[in-house]
Design a protein around this motif. Structure first.
Motif, PDB file in Angstrom:
ATOM      1  N   ARG A   1      32.716  37.967  -4.557  1.00 16.35           N
ATOM      2  CA  ARG A   1      33.212  36.646  -4.907  1.00 16.35           C
ATOM      3  C   ARG A   1      33.194  36.424  -6.415  1.00 16.35           C
ATOM      4  NH1 ARG A   1      30.615  32.459  -0.402  1.00 16.35           N
ATOM      5  NH2 ARG A   1      32.433  32.503   0.983  1.00 16.35           N
TER       6      ARG A   1
ATOM      7  N   ILE B   1      26.997  22.388   2.937  1.00 15.54           N
ATOM      8  CA  ILE B   1      27.967  23.322   3.509  1.00 15.54           C
ATOM      9  C   ILE B   1      28.235  24.475   2.543  1.00 15.54           C
ATOM     10  CG2 ILE B   1      30.332  23.574   4.366  1.00 15.54           C
ATOM     11  CD1 ILE B   1      30.194  20.783   5.472  1.00 15.54           C
ATOM     12  N   LEU B   2      28.201  24.195   1.234  1.00 16.45           N
ATOM     13  CA  LEU B   2      28.325  25.282   0.255  1.00 16.45           C
ATOM     14  C   LEU B   2      27.192  26.293   0.427  1.00 16.45           C
ATOM     15  CD1 LEU B   2      29.322  23.294  -2.956  1.00 16.45           C
ATOM     16  CD2 LEU B   2      30.651  25.164  -1.980  1.00 16.45           C
TER      17      LEU B   2
ATOM     18  N   ASP C   1      25.515  26.837   3.166  1.00 19.97           N
ATOM     19  CA  ASP C   1      25.774  27.521   4.429  1.00 19.97           C
ATOM     20  C   ASP C   1      26.860  28.577   4.290  1.00 19.97           C
ATOM     21  OD1 ASP C   1      25.406  27.692   7.395  1.00 19.97           O
ATOM     22  OD2 ASP C   1      27.495  26.995   7.407  1.00 19.97           O
ATOM     23  N   SER C   2      27.780  28.354   3.336  1.00 26.01           N
ATOM     24  CA  SER C   2      28.876  29.307   3.122  1.00 26.01           C
ATOM     25  C   SER C   2      28.514  30.396   2.116  1.00 26.01           C
ATOM     26  CB  SER C   2      30.132  28.560   2.645  1.00 26.01           C
ATOM     27  OG  SER C   2      30.628  27.713   3.668  1.00 26.01           O
TER      28      SER C   2
ATOM     29  N   ALA D   1      33.934  19.669   4.644  1.00 29.72           N
ATOM     30  CA  ALA D   1      34.331  20.996   5.132  1.00 29.72           C
ATOM     31  C   ALA D   1      35.651  21.440   4.525  1.00 29.72           C
ATOM     32  CB  ALA D   1      34.420  20.986   6.659  1.00 29.72           C
TER      33      ALA D   1
ATOM     34  N   VAL E   1      34.934  22.446   0.769  1.00 31.47           N
ATOM     35  CA  VAL E   1      34.203  23.708   0.642  1.00 31.47           C
ATOM     36  C   VAL E   1      35.086  24.885   1.063  1.00 31.47           C
ATOM     37  CG1 VAL E   1      32.220  25.044   1.447  1.00 31.47           C
ATOM     38  CG2 VAL E   1      31.960  22.611   0.916  1.00 31.47           C
ATOM     39  N   ALA E   2      35.930  24.686   2.065  1.00 34.71           N
ATOM     40  CA  ALA E   2      36.843  25.753   2.484  1.00 34.71           C
ATOM     41  C   ALA E   2      37.758  26.169   1.339  1.00 34.71           C
ATOM     42  CB  ALA E   2      37.664  25.297   3.687  1.00 34.71           C
TER      43      ALA E   2
ATOM     44  N   GLU F   1      35.843  28.292  -1.031  1.00 35.59           N
ATOM     45  CA  GLU F   1      35.743  29.643  -0.468  1.00 35.59           C
ATOM     46  C   GLU F   1      37.016  30.451  -0.725  1.00 35.59           C
ATOM     47  OE1 GLU F   1      33.926  30.456   3.402  1.00 35.59           O
ATOM     48  OE2 GLU F   1      33.573  28.298   3.593  1.00 35.59           O
TER      49      GLU F   1
ATOM     50  N   THR G   1      38.036  30.340   6.942  1.00 31.45           N
ATOM     51  CA  THR G   1      36.808  30.318   6.155  1.00 31.45           C
ATOM     52  C   THR G   1      35.660  29.827   7.029  1.00 31.45           C
ATOM     53  OG1 THR G   1      37.141  28.045   5.402  1.00 31.45           O
ATOM     54  CG2 THR G   1      38.133  29.801   4.073  1.00 31.45           C
ATOM     55  N   LYS G   2      34.431  30.002   6.544  1.00 35.67           N
ATOM     56  CA  LYS G   2      33.281  29.545   7.321  1.00 35.67           C
ATOM     57  C   LYS G   2      33.271  28.024   7.432  1.00 35.67           C
ATOM     58  CE  LYS G   2      28.371  30.182   8.082  1.00 35.67           C
ATOM     59  NZ  LYS G   2      27.121  30.865   7.657  1.00 35.67           N
ATOM     60  N   ALA G   3      33.528  27.356   6.320  1.00 37.58           N
ATOM     61  CA  ALA G   3      33.532  25.888   6.337  1.00 37.58           C
ATOM     62  C   ALA G   3      34.716  25.341   7.110  1.00 37.58           C
ATOM     63  CB  ALA G   3      33.539  25.342   4.908  1.00 37.58           C
TER      64      ALA G   3
END
Length: 361
Positions: A3, A23-24, A26-27, A315, A318-319, A322, A348-350
């Motif tokens: 990244r 959430i960041l 978590d990602s 979400a 944050v996506a 990502e 993406t995860k988010a």
């Protein structure tokens, strides 16, 4: 390839900012939170920072790769300018047009840095959905986008609760809305062109409001005959707001009106966010109208229950971070929300939450 963004500063740890930061994390990002109040138990690194102190903001950005501003819209320009001076990627949740215009100028000055404003719901997610739908058509006649953040169990004549910024809501109702009519950009009064809408058996009303399209009118001018964004409310809401603002002559008292609405219609935990995107045109050689309808409700994230308006906004934002970090969209210059593909966002995860939640039939 690793990244290009690993450390992210989050300015503003309020209703949405705290969840954006969570959430960041978590990602897979390292988060450094900044707020005017101390947040010692946030679960990530935090600092008490005065956002009006330009030197302090710039110092805070020297140790990160990107910043996302979750501050009130009138504070975003200062963060964007600091990002431009320090060369970190910039994201925000704004719907304010002058703020975005300034971000566009900054992107021209720093072409090596990504500037991605308007990463919320509207503008943001709803534009990503609408533009992604339009790409599948041979030709597009109209794009209609609607969002409503509402209580699931409304009371009173307004049928409303302030789960978002009261200041932002009043601006949406009072500032003129940009639309495409006959393929050309026009400014029209907010709270006009009302219509009845039924989503999943729930009757709503919709009217034009400002800011929800972001840069889409500029992008689609000359290509699409009709493009607009409308806010969804329960029936009768806009009639009551016009009475308040026009009959009682309170259009010039924005702050007072915002305070009145917060006092009378405080936030609720059982909210719902309705999204409705519709595209009309020619698809596979035939006239066609495609609809995308969702109703997002509260969700448990990180052991805490979050309102629908909070998690959908966070979400989506944050996506997008990502996607930039992973090189799946541009990593420099001004990035429009309509350039982002909804399938990629959901991958993406988010953003994966949007692929599995909100189906109302």
């Amino acid at each position: 390839m690793g990244r290009t963004i690993s450390r992210v500063a989050v300015f503003g740890l309020g209703k949405v900012g705290e969840l954006v930061a969570g959430i960041l994390v978590d990602s897979g990002f390292h988060v450094v939170g900044h707020d005017h109040m101390a947040r010692p138990s946030a679960g990530f690194e935090t600092h008490q920072t005065d956002v009006s102190d330009g030197a302090a903001v710039r110092s805070a950005l020297t140790s990160v790769d990107a910043v996302i501003s979750c501050l009130p819209y009138h504070l975003n320009i200062a963060i964007a300018e600091a990002a431009g001076d320090t060369g970190v990627h910039y994201f925000d949740l704004t719907e304010d047009v002058p703020t975005t215009n300034r971000v566009v100028d900054l992107a021209k000055r720093r072409p090596d840095t990504a500037f991605v404003p308007q990463c919320g719901l509207a503008p943001g997610l709803i534009g990503i959905i609408g533009a992604s739908m339009a790409k599948k058509f041979d030709t597009v006649r109209s794009i209609e986008l609607k969002v409503g953040a509402l209580p699931q169990n409304p009371t009173g004549l307004l049928g409303y609760s302030v789960t978002w910024s009261a200041e932002g809501v009043i601006n949406e109702y009072l500032n003129d809305a940009e639309v495409l009519r006959g393929g050309k950009r026009q400014m029209v009064p907010a709270m006009s062109e009302g219509e009845r809408v039924v989503l999943g058996g729930i009757e709503l009303e919709a009217a034009l409001t400002s800011g929800g399209l972001g840069t889409m009118c500029q992008t689609y001018e000359g290509q699409v005959q009709r493009l607009d964004y409308k806010t969804l409310r329960y029936p009768g809401h806009f009639h009551q707001m016009r009475f308040l603002l026009d009959e009682l002559s309170l259009r010039d008292q924005r702050e007072m009106v915002g305070q009145m609405i917060v006092r009378s219609k405080p936030p609720v935990n059982d909210d719902i966010v309705y999204l409705h995107a519709a595209v009309e045109g020619v698809k596979q050689g035939q006239p066609f109208r495609e609809n995308y309808v969702r109703g997002y409700t509260p969700m448990d994230i990180g052991g805490q229950r979050w309102r629908a308006i909070s998690w959908t906004t966070a979400a989506s934002a944050v996506a997008v971070v990502e996607l930039v970090a992973d090189g799946r969209i541009a990593q420099s210059g001004f990035i429009r929300q309509e350039d982002i593909d909804f399938v990629d966002l959901c991958d993406t995860k988010a953003g994966g939450r949007f692929a599995h939640e909100g189906d109302i039939g």
